[in-house]
Design a protein around this motif. Structure first.
Motif, PDB file in Angstrom:
ATOM      1  N   LYS A  40       0.752  -1.072   0.053  1.00  0.00           N
ATOM      2  CA  LYS A  40       0.029  -0.016   0.070  1.00  0.00           C
ATOM      3  C   LYS A  40       1.004   1.250   0.028  1.00  0.00           C
ATOM      4  CE  LYS A  40      -4.087  -1.964   2.174  1.00  0.00           C
ATOM      5  NZ  LYS A  40      -5.173  -2.109   3.176  1.00  0.00           N
ATOM      6  N   ALA A  43       2.041   1.640  -3.470  1.00  0.00           N
ATOM      7  CA  ALA A  43       1.081   1.966  -4.374  1.00  0.00           C
ATOM      8  C   ALA A  43       0.721   3.579  -4.153  1.00  0.00           C
ATOM      9  CB  ALA A  43      -0.245   1.196  -3.983  1.00  0.00           C
ATOM     10  N   ASN A  44       0.754   4.008  -3.057  1.00  0.00           N
ATOM     11  CA  ASN A  44       0.630   5.265  -2.905  1.00  0.00           C
ATOM     12  C   ASN A  44       1.547   6.316  -3.285  1.00  0.00           C
ATOM     13  OD1 ASN A  44      -1.689   4.614  -1.065  1.00  0.00           O
ATOM     14  ND2 ASN A  44      -0.728   4.633   0.642  1.00  0.00           N
ATOM     15  N   LYS A  51      -0.079  -1.418  -6.729  1.00  0.00           N
ATOM     16  CA  LYS A  51      -1.517  -1.173  -6.505  1.00  0.00           C
ATOM     17  C   LYS A  51      -2.212  -2.577  -7.063  1.00  0.00           C
ATOM     18  CE  LYS A  51      -4.901   2.082  -7.925  1.00  0.00           C
ATOM     19  NZ  LYS A  51      -5.978   1.436  -8.345  1.00  0.00           N
ATOM     20  N   CYS A  54      -2.377  -5.028  -4.643  1.00  0.00           N
ATOM     21  CA  CYS A  54      -3.299  -4.603  -3.584  1.00  0.00           C
ATOM     22  C   CYS A  54      -4.824  -4.925  -4.106  1.00  0.00           C
ATOM     23  CB  CYS A  54      -3.247  -3.083  -3.035  1.00  0.00           C
ATOM     24  SG  CYS A  54      -1.671  -2.625  -2.273  1.00  0.00           S
TER      25      CYS A  54
END
Length: 324
Positions: A40, A43-44, A51, A54
């Motif tokens: 995460k 991904a952020n 991502k 996730c």
């Protein structure tokens, strides 16, 4: 010549199928072992593959169905081809030989080895295979839909009890594992443990007991108050009437030295904040902030003073001992 050529083709197909079995087995292990917090975070930061990992982890049932379908198909197909090849070379004994050989081959190269590697490199493995698995999920959408309906039917026939969310003990275990894995240092893990356990503490767990409380009488002279300030080294003192069980206010050192013409602590003291021994310190911290005071008086069940709790006492439960 044709027979030898077809046998070589079958052997190549077997190798490919065992490789695919390893792929599916490794994928299953990597997605079950992946560090979702790290994914995460990546991904952020804009990592598209993280991502994707996730997103697929959030739909784990579809992911698992796809992996299991693929893994079972290649294992069954490899066993069938192996039986044909072994029968061609060994006749009737080929069936038994095929069973033994393929069991050992699939167990070592299709299960144990890929799962071991995938567990050790779960994050990298999951990110590398994510695009392929996404494509397979799309291809097998109709089959996955059928399995989803079957799962719903099973859920109605055998309703499962709702499990509680993550417990405090589980959170602490995660912190321990992160510290052992090197993701957190000792100071960071101690701070997180303190924050997790913060809500469990009551005022009575951290208070300064009444026998250790230093205060002044409301009718003491200002000279006596000055002496207590100097000897105790405290910047705030409880003010009581007659005895420490009847604390009526708090006097600040800065107010004492700024006062002109005051004859007793009663004239410059601030109202006291009273709490019960069972007050949660997380709630008490907000009460102190709202009241803009640094000391709370803890009253026992008989109305006497059990002790006092300061803002510093509460903060020390998070960050450790503060020396001033």
């Amino acid at each position: 010549m044709d027979g030898n050529g077809s046998s070589i083709g079958y052997i190549i197909a077997l190798i490919a199928l065992v490789g695919m079995s390893a792929f599916f087995s490794g994928t299953e292990m990597s997605f079950s072992s992946v560090n979702r917090v790290r994914m995460k975070a990546l991904a952020n930061k804009g990592d598209k593959r993280a991502k994707l990992v996730c997103d697929m982890s959030d739909q784990y049932d579809r992911l698992l169905s796809t992996i299991l379908i693929g893994n079972n198909l290649v294992n069954i197909l490899s066993s069938s081809i192996a039986t044909m090849v072994f029968i061609r070379f060994f006749g009737d004994r080929g069936v038994s030989l095929s069973t033994v050989v393929m069991t050992v081959v699939i167990l070592i190269f299709g299960e144990i080895s890929p799962k071991t590697l995938a567990k050790d490199y779960a994050d990298r493995f999951a990110m590398s295979v994510a695009p392929v698995i996404r494509l397979l999920i799309l291809v097998l959408t109709p089959v996955n839909w059928l399995f989803t309906q079957w799962k719903k039917l099973l859920g109605k026939l055998f309703p499962a009890k709702e499990e509680p969310g993550m417990t405090e003990e589980e959170l602490l275990t995660i912190v321990d594992e992160a510290e052992q894995g090197g993701d957190l240092d000792e100071h960071e893990s101690d701070l997180i443990r303190s924050a997790i356990e913060f809500n469990d503490l009551d005022a009575e767990d951290i208070l300064t007991h009444r026998v250790d409380v230093v205060g002044v009488d409301a009718d003491d002279s200002m000279d006596e108050v000055e002496r207590v300030f100097k000897e105790s080294g405290f910047s705030r003192l409880p003010v009581y009437e007659e005895n420490i069980d009847n604390i009526i206010g708090i006097i600040h050192e800065k107010d004492f030295y700024a006062a002109r013409g005051a004859k007793s602590p009663r004239e410059i003291m601030h109202p006291a904040l009273y709490v019960t021994p069972g007050s949660k310190i997380s709630v008490l911290l907000r009460m102190l902030q709202k009241a803009k005071t640094h000391i709370a008086v803890v009253k026992d069940e008989y109305g006497g003073t059990a002790g006092i709790v300061t803002m510093e006492d509460i903060i020390e439960e998070l960050v450790g001992e503060i020396y001033d």
